[in-house]
Write a protein that holds these residues in place. Structure first.
Motif, PDB file in Angstrom:
ATOM      1  N   GLY A   1       0.816  -1.207   0.000  1.00 36.94           N
ATOM      2  CA  GLY A   1       0.000   0.000   0.000  1.00 36.94           C
ATOM      3  C   GLY A   1       0.845   1.250   0.000  1.00 36.94           C
ATOM      4  O   GLY A   1       1.974   1.261  -0.499  1.00 36.94           O
ATOM      5  N   PHE A   2       0.297   2.295   0.589  1.00 35.34           N
ATOM      6  CA  PHE A   2       0.942   3.606   0.511  1.00 35.34           C
ATOM      7  C   PHE A   2       0.575   4.453   1.724  1.00 35.34           C
ATOM      8  O   PHE A   2      -0.348   4.135   2.475  1.00 35.34           O
ATOM      9  N   ALA A   3       1.332   5.543   1.871  1.00 35.33           N
ATOM     10  CA  ALA A   3       1.000   6.586   2.839  1.00 35.33           C
ATOM     11  C   ALA A   3       1.277   7.918   2.149  1.00 35.33           C
ATOM     12  O   ALA A   3       2.430   8.344   2.040  1.00 35.33           O
ATOM     13  N   VAL A   4       0.228   8.542   1.636  1.00 39.45           N
ATOM     14  CA  VAL A   4       0.356   9.785   0.882  1.00 39.45           C
ATOM     15  C   VAL A   4      -0.423  10.873   1.611  1.00 39.45           C
ATOM     16  O   VAL A   4      -1.653  10.819   1.657  1.00 39.45           O
ATOM     17  N   GLY A   5       0.297  11.848   2.172  1.00 39.49           N
ATOM     18  CA  GLY A   5      -0.335  12.863   2.998  1.00 39.49           C
ATOM     19  C   GLY A   5      -0.470  14.214   2.328  1.00 39.49           C
ATOM     20  O   GLY A   5      -1.536  14.591   1.870  1.00 39.49           O
ATOM     21  N   ARG A   6       0.631  14.960   2.245  1.00 42.12           N
ATOM     22  CA  ARG A   6       0.552  16.349   1.768  1.00 42.12           C
ATOM     23  C   ARG A   6      -0.049  16.449   0.379  1.00 42.12           C
ATOM     24  O   ARG A   6      -0.799  17.383   0.090  1.00 42.12           O
ATOM     25  N   THR A   7       0.282  15.503  -0.501  1.00 45.03           N
ATOM     26  CA  THR A   7      -0.281  15.541  -1.857  1.00 45.03           C
ATOM     27  C   THR A   7      -1.798  15.406  -1.815  1.00 45.03           C
ATOM     28  O   THR A   7      -2.500  15.905  -2.696  1.00 45.03           O
ATOM     29  N   SER A   8      -2.301  14.748  -0.782  1.00 47.62           N
ATOM     30  CA  SER A   8      -3.752  14.577  -0.630  1.00 47.62           C
ATOM     31  C   SER A   8      -4.422  15.807  -0.044  1.00 47.62           C
ATOM     32  O   SER A   8      -5.496  16.226  -0.495  1.00 47.62           O
ATOM     33  N   PHE A   9      -3.808  16.396   0.992  1.00 43.67           N
ATOM     34  CA  PHE A   9      -4.569  17.388   1.768  1.00 43.67           C
ATOM     35  C   PHE A   9      -4.057  18.820   1.718  1.00 43.67           C
ATOM     36  O   PHE A   9      -4.811  19.750   2.047  1.00 43.67           O
ATOM     37  N   TRP A  10      -2.813  19.062   1.324  1.00 46.93           N
ATOM     38  CA  TRP A  10      -2.222  20.385   1.554  1.00 46.93           C
ATOM     39  C   TRP A  10      -2.965  21.504   0.814  1.00 46.93           C
ATOM     40  O   TRP A  10      -3.413  22.479   1.431  1.00 46.93           O
ATOM     41  N   ASP A  11      -3.097  21.393  -0.497  1.00 45.12           N
ATOM     42  CA  ASP A  11      -3.719  22.472  -1.269  1.00 45.12           C
ATOM     43  C   ASP A  11      -5.175  22.717  -0.868  1.00 45.12           C
ATOM     44  O   ASP A  11      -5.582  23.878  -0.707  1.00 45.12           O
ATOM     45  N   PRO A  12      -5.999  21.677  -0.703  1.00 47.70           N
ATOM     46  CA  PRO A  12      -7.371  21.948  -0.247  1.00 47.70           C
ATOM     47  C   PRO A  12      -7.434  22.635   1.114  1.00 47.70           C
ATOM     48  O   PRO A  12      -8.269  23.524   1.326  1.00 47.70           O
ATOM     49  N   LEU A  13      -6.551  22.253   2.023  1.00 42.81           N
ATOM     50  CA  LEU A  13      -6.557  22.908   3.340  1.00 42.81           C
ATOM     51  C   LEU A  13      -6.127  24.363   3.237  1.00 42.81           C
ATOM     52  O   LEU A  13      -6.708  25.238   3.888  1.00 42.81           O
ATOM     53  N   VAL A  14      -5.117  24.634   2.424  1.00 45.31           N
ATOM     54  CA  VAL A  14      -4.671  26.015   2.229  1.00 45.31           C
ATOM     55  C   VAL A  14      -5.802  26.858   1.651  1.00 45.31           C
ATOM     56  O   VAL A  14      -6.064  27.985   2.107  1.00 45.31           O
ATOM     57  N   ASP A  15      -6.501  26.317   0.665  1.00 49.85           N
ATOM     58  CA  ASP A  15      -7.613  27.066   0.049  1.00 49.85           C
ATOM     59  C   ASP A  15      -8.757  27.281   1.041  1.00 49.85           C
ATOM     60  O   ASP A  15      -9.382  28.345   1.062  1.00 49.85           O
ATOM     61  N   TRP A  16      -9.032  26.304   1.864  1.00 53.46           N
ATOM     62  CA  TRP A  16     -10.081  26.451   2.875  1.00 53.46           C
ATOM     63  C   TRP A  16      -9.710  27.521   3.897  1.00 53.46           C
ATOM     64  O   TRP A  16     -10.535  28.386   4.243  1.00 53.46           O
ATOM     65  N   ARG A  17      -8.481  27.511   4.359  1.00 55.65           N
ATOM     66  CA  ARG A  17      -8.052  28.494   5.352  1.00 55.65           C
ATOM     67  C   ARG A  17      -8.042  29.910   4.771  1.00 55.65           C
ATOM     68  O   ARG A  17      -8.223  30.889   5.494  1.00 55.65           O
ATOM     69  N   ALA A  18      -7.841  30.009   3.456  1.00 53.39           N
ATOM     70  CA  ALA A  18      -7.853  31.320   2.788  1.00 53.39           C
ATOM     71  C   ALA A  18      -9.256  31.737   2.352  1.00 53.39           C
ATOM     72  O   ALA A  18      -9.421  32.755   1.677  1.00 53.39           O
TER      73      ALA A  18
END
Length: 308
Positions: free
Chosen positions: A261-278
């Protein structure tokens, strides 16, 4: 625990980032107050909500898991365990070049407090690097390994291995980090795995930086499973790369038996979270986009996986 290894499919959404999350996402340095801690915890809840949405949308629950820290995700860890998901929690201090326990001599109590499916460590180790540093790390890691495989623990051992280049190694490649990743890092990773095993460090799952070639993935599995360690699994990590690169790494690894399997974090969540916070998107939209990305990574891996 008695049987070494974990060889079932495992699709981890990791968001155990602490120092980097605090500084790069929120721009905060130093000690945090209760309100700041609560804000970071709320952002991590967005990721967990996305994870559960992806499971509801079709990601197999028995293959899905999260990796989140105690500092900002204690409630999430308890909720995920109660909801029947695989959980992983880090044991290392955040942002250090040398592995040490986040909670020092109290590390075992903190593991027991959350009883995660996996106790995870992130370790930077170059087999051609500082021997004293490597020995100090190995001794601490052996101690953790022995605890996790004793009757005192029900958690398995997940080891995130980073092999940063030594200056001499980069100099040989004229400073080309991409050449290092392709030409040197795969061999150094296999050597590191063997050195750590020989030092008594026995992960159930190795969390591996992305590899471009099938033969390199096969060499890593061979190292991880040598000398009777036949059930030890490997998962690929995303390293914050863009979608295209992560897709390539997942496709290559999925086709190699032993990569589970895999463990993929920032590629999954970083941009959407940044856009939400902005305030560029709503919270629901951020949840939906993170869920979509995680589900897409699952589909890519399963679409390229060899039949069991």
């Amino acid at each position: 625990m008695t049987t070494l290894g974990f060889d079932q499919p495992l699709y981890i959404l990791p968001f155990d980032h602490r120092g980097s999350f605090q500084k790069k996402m929120f721009g905060w340095d130093g000690h945090l107050g209760p309100q700041q801690t609560a804000e970071i915890a709320a952002a991590k809840r967005v990721i967990y909500d996305a994870f559960t949405e992806a499971v509801y949308a079709g990601v197999p629950k028995d293959k899905a898991g999260i990796l989140v820290d105690e500092q900002f995700g204690a409630t999430i860890l308890h909720d995920a365990r109660a909801d029947g998901y695989a959980t992983a929690c880090p044991a290392e201090k955040s942002g250090q070049d040398e592995f040490d326990f986040e909670y020092g001599e109290d590390f075992a109590r903190h593991i027991e407090l959350f009883d995660p499916t996996f106790c995870k460590v992130l370790v930077r180790y170059n087999p051609e690097g500082d021997r004293s540093l490597n020995r100090r790390q190995s001794l601490r890691l052996k101690r953790l390994s022995e605890f996790l495989h004793s009757n005192e623990s029900r958690s398995r051992f997940m080891f995130e291995l980073l092999v940063p280049p030594e200056k001499a190694q980069l100099d040989r490649l004229k400073g080309d980090k991409k050449a290092y990743d392709r030409q040197l890092r795969p061999r150094l990773m296999a050597e590191t795995i063997q050195q750590l095993q020989d030092a008594g460090v026995e992960p159930d799952v190795w969390k591996i930086e992305g590899l471009d070639r099938r033969e390199d993935c096969e060499a890593i599995v061979a190292a991880a499973r040598r000398q009777g360690r036949s059930q030890v699994g490997c998962i690929i990590l995303g390293r914050g790369e863009d979608d295209k690169k992560v897709h390539e790494w997942l496709s290559v690894a999925a086709a190699v038996p032993g990569f589970i399997g895999f463990a993929v974090g920032r590629t999954s969540f970083w941009d959407p979270l940044v856009d939400w916070r902005a305030n560029k998107i709503t919270r629901d939209a951020a949840v939906g986009e993170i869920a979509r990305r995680y589900q897409e990574f699952v589909e890519i891996f399963e679409g390229n996986a060899v039949p069991a």
